[in-house]
Design a protein around this motif. Sequence first.
Motif, PDB file in Angstrom:
ATOM      1  N   GLU A 748      40.588  43.304  42.363  1.00 28.60           N
ATOM      2  CA  GLU A 748      41.646  43.486  41.370  1.00 28.60           C
ATOM      3  C   GLU A 748      41.441  42.603  40.142  1.00 28.60           C
ATOM      4  OE1 GLU A 748      43.190  44.593  45.377  1.00 28.60           O
ATOM      5  OE2 GLU A 748      42.123  42.852  44.534  1.00 28.60           O
ATOM      6  N   ALA A 749      40.885  41.410  40.324  1.00 29.88           N
ATOM      7  CA  ALA A 749      40.660  40.523  39.180  1.00 29.88           C
ATOM      8  C   ALA A 749      39.722  41.158  38.156  1.00 29.88           C
ATOM      9  CB  ALA A 749      40.094  39.195  39.671  1.00 29.88           C
ATOM     10  N   TYR A 750      38.818  42.037  38.601  1.00 28.88           N
ATOM     11  CA  TYR A 750      37.869  42.669  37.685  1.00 28.88           C
ATOM     12  C   TYR A 750      38.377  44.015  37.171  1.00 28.88           C
ATOM     13  CZ  TYR A 750      34.729  39.207  39.710  1.00 28.88           C
ATOM     14  OH  TYR A 750      34.160  38.034  40.125  1.00 28.88           O
ATOM     15  N   THR A 751      39.177  44.673  37.980  1.00 29.68           N
ATOM     16  CA  THR A 751      39.594  46.032  37.616  1.00 29.68           C
ATOM     17  C   THR A 751      40.904  46.071  36.846  1.00 29.68           C
ATOM     18  OG1 THR A 751      40.668  46.262  39.783  1.00 29.68           O
ATOM     19  CG2 THR A 751      38.396  47.033  39.580  1.00 29.68           C
ATOM     20  N   LEU A 752      41.757  45.040  36.985  1.00 33.87           N
ATOM     21  CA  LEU A 752      43.034  45.067  36.280  1.00 33.87           C
ATOM     22  C   LEU A 752      42.870  45.101  34.760  1.00 33.87           C
ATOM     23  CD1 LEU A 752      45.411  42.749  38.366  1.00 33.87           C
ATOM     24  CD2 LEU A 752      45.698  45.186  37.831  1.00 33.87           C
ATOM     25  N   PRO A 753      41.974  44.301  34.167  1.00 30.54           N
ATOM     26  CA  PRO A 753      41.795  44.435  32.706  1.00 30.54           C
ATOM     27  C   PRO A 753      41.353  45.830  32.293  1.00 30.54           C
ATOM     28  CG  PRO A 753      40.846  42.392  33.494  1.00 30.54           C
ATOM     29  CD  PRO A 753      41.192  43.181  34.713  1.00 30.54           C
ATOM     30  N   ILE A 754      40.430  46.408  33.075  1.00 29.47           N
ATOM     31  CA  ILE A 754      39.974  47.769  32.754  1.00 29.47           C
ATOM     32  C   ILE A 754      41.141  48.747  32.861  1.00 29.47           C
ATOM     33  CG2 ILE A 754      38.400  49.591  33.446  1.00 29.47           C
ATOM     34  CD1 ILE A 754      36.519  47.452  34.483  1.00 29.47           C
ATOM     35  N   THR A 755      41.961  48.556  33.889  1.00 24.62           N
ATOM     36  CA  THR A 755      43.109  49.444  34.062  1.00 24.62           C
ATOM     37  C   THR A 755      44.066  49.338  32.889  1.00 24.62           C
ATOM     38  OG1 THR A 755      42.964  49.366  36.464  1.00 24.62           O
ATOM     39  CG2 THR A 755      45.094  49.915  35.523  1.00 24.62           C
ATOM     40  N   ALA A 756      44.376  48.108  32.489  1.00 27.33           N
ATOM     41  CA  ALA A 756      45.304  47.929  31.374  1.00 27.33           C
ATOM     42  C   ALA A 756      44.765  48.571  30.105  1.00 27.33           C
ATOM     43  CB  ALA A 756      45.558  46.437  31.151  1.00 27.33           C
ATOM     44  N   ALA A 757      43.490  48.325  29.823  1.00 26.19           N
ATOM     45  CA  ALA A 757      42.907  48.915  28.614  1.00 26.19           C
ATOM     46  C   ALA A 757      42.888  50.437  28.699  1.00 26.19           C
ATOM     47  CB  ALA A 757      41.497  48.359  28.408  1.00 26.19           C
ATOM     48  N   ALA A 758      42.513  50.981  29.864  1.00 22.91           N
ATOM     49  CA  ALA A 758      42.449  52.438  30.010  1.00 22.91           C
ATOM     50  C   ALA A 758      43.825  53.076  29.882  1.00 22.91           C
ATOM     51  CB  ALA A 758      41.825  52.799  31.358  1.00 22.91           C
TER      52      ALA A 758
END
Length: 889
Positions: A748-758
């Motif tokens: 989640e630490a790596y995917t949450l920024p991608i999720t927010a941006a997406a």
Amino acid sequence: MHMQSPGCPDCGIPLGPPPPARCTRCRLPLTGPDAFALWQVTGELSALDARRQWLAQRHAELLAALRARREAPAEIPVAASAGAPAIVPVSGPAARELSAPSARTALLIVGGVLVVVAAVVFTVVSWGRLGIGGRAAVLLALTACALALPRPLRRRQLTATAETSAAVGLALVLLDGYAARQAGLGGLDRVGAAGYWAVLTALTAVGAAGYGWWQRLRLPLPVGLLMARLPALLGTAALGGTTEDYATAVIATAAVDFAVLYALTARDTAGQAGFRERVGGERAATTLVTVARAVAGGWALLGGALAVGYAVVAPSPAAVVRAWVPLGLLVLLGTVLCRGFRALPFALRAGAEGVAAVAVIVAVGAGLRYVTPPGWAVVGYAAPAALIAAWAAVSCARSGRWAKPATGGPTGGPFAPPSRVAAALGELAAASTALLLTGVVVLPELAHALIRPVAHGVALWGGGHPPRWSWQLAAAPLVVLWLSAAVLAAMAGLRARAVGDGDRHPDRLANALRNAQALTAVPAVLLLPVALGLPYAWVLAAAVVASVAVAVDVVRRPDAALLPRLLVLAATGALALLWSSADRAAVLAVWGTFAASAAVLAHVLSATASPPAVRTTARVAGAFAVLALGVEAVASGATAGLPRHVTAFAVLAVAVTAAGAAAAWHRMPGRGQVSTAVEGAGYALAAIAIALTALHPDALSLALAVTGVAGLAVALRPDRRRAALVGTGLLIASSWVRLALAGVSSPEAYTLPITAAALVVGHRRRTGTPGTGSWPAYGAGLSATMLPGLAAMWSDENWVRPLLLGAAALLVTVVGVRARLQAPLVVGGGVLVLVGLHELAPTVVQVFGLLPRWVPVAAAGLLLLLLGATYEKRIDEARRLRDTVRSMT
């Protein structure tokens, strides 16, 4: 102009008296032609709903009224309403399940059987208690009474009873003969059993037929017909006959049957009227003749089967000569029936000539079996079959039977006599069947020769060290194949000549014959070098050259007789590809050549305005070119000794190139369908490439990334916008694999920024571009965090991650329901269900451990019963749920 509506057609919110331009809740446009049409459809649906409610209410009222009269007497008539059928109650005695004639027949049959059984018991058990005079008196009296009763019974209109009495009398005649021999009357006990019963059954058969004719009874005639089967067989057994003697006896019996039938039916009008009167009317006469023909024909076929079977396995030339006797008799019988028995139907006359043709083929083949070299026995049967089939085809063409019918008759020539036409058709069918059977006999040898290089190629490409191999084929099976191809060619040519120009007047039979000829000629031609002992390279080169030559001919003349040439192209190409597997260099050369040929074929055929068949050929050729290049890539990697996960990138390069070529072809006029086929083949190769890297995570991550980038590139096409979803998903999967390789336990630490941006980008795209769905906007962003977290949850024993993931999924689901968005609802709901299953799994396992083992099985059974009982309701609910989800954006 707007029609009044109770609310918004989409969300159902009430609208004011003047409907606004857009719905205040769901922003649905309510103006324009589409909105007007929607208002009309909504109004019609409301009217239909009102009509349905009225009909349902009326149905309930009528049903209640009828239920109130349920106890009314049956004799009271119920008036029918206007427009509805009257319901007339049935009163009176119960319906009978058995008619009077059927009951009478059953009683007579049971009674006759009981009388015969009683007579048998008396003869066997009580025979020894009486003297010779008493025995003779009892049996003769019973027999005489049974045979004399039918006449007075018929005078009293008791026809069925008379038939039963006659049957009992005939049974007693046989019982008299048995008793006489057992008692030794006149030295009958010293006569052989087979010979005695042969004479007795012959006399009884003739007597039964004469008795039935004299008494004008129906039953004795078929009894005599059936009993006439036995004398010849019993006589042959008494003389110690062999198989060919039994066959001769059976065929002779059938010949006698047909001779008697000819004598009875080949009469003038007065004679036929007398025959019908004797046997009980026209219907009885027709039934008797039909039964007699069936029995005689079946008996002839049985004798022919015995003769054919004996001739095929005859151990010596002398035995073959003896088998010619029943075969010759069968030929004579079939010829006479076809050409002289005009009372037979056309189909039976053709069948009789066909049986005669089979007998000739077997007789000639059995004789040639001892003259031809070893291994050529099957050719002895195939050669006469081919000659007879060709001659019969010529006869059919000359008789005009193959010409297309027009008003008044065939157009290909004058009418031929029915006997000649029946003979030609029967011979053609029989000889073709015999030739087909010889092909089945040699099929194992031909199949072994066809797949011999493939068997070697399996061992070669399997990584082992295959031994030296030889490719051989005997000449006899190939001769049979050549004979079949020649007969099919002759039949196709004669049929095409009879019906005229095949392009202007297409004929299904002619086309089928041409197609069969093409499929038969390909292995016949390509296996000829194998039979001649030529090297493997020469045989393979011949197959490749033949395939390329046919492809060039298709390119030059795409509209002339396309299907036979395509069959030849497919057959030659398939054999060349299969045979090339026996050598690595051959695989590279043949698959590369065919890939180039298929690409040229697709390019040329798609460039012209051609019929649908040609366009389909272009699509198949384009897809095959891409797949062939993929095979070429795999073979190149295997030949170079590269691992599979490295070879996968060569396959992936072919897939990416195919996507680019499809995009280039799509811009050309008239080539959209070919580009779609090429693109689909590229997608298949991409999936294969990813599968080849499945056991190597490093290579898998790179392959997913390359494929994802290619998917995003494909999405640049205006008609392939949805490819961006696939490309984004592949890139996300690549990142997951890379995180797993790095040992990350908290993705989640790596995917949450991608999720927010997406999600931010997707929301801006949705608000800025009307009509953007929820999946392109939010699908990738939601999946980027939830799916890796879900995968990590199953290996995490802590309670924090399931709690947080479940809370997030619940929030996403609520937002999806509130905003009527499909992607948040599906993703959030699915993740929430899986989180619930994860938390419930230990409890379920514990409960199942405490319960007896039969309880889960019983519960599953009850669940299935419940689902089956409410199947339609559950299906309806599932469809409504599906429609609701689909209606979301």
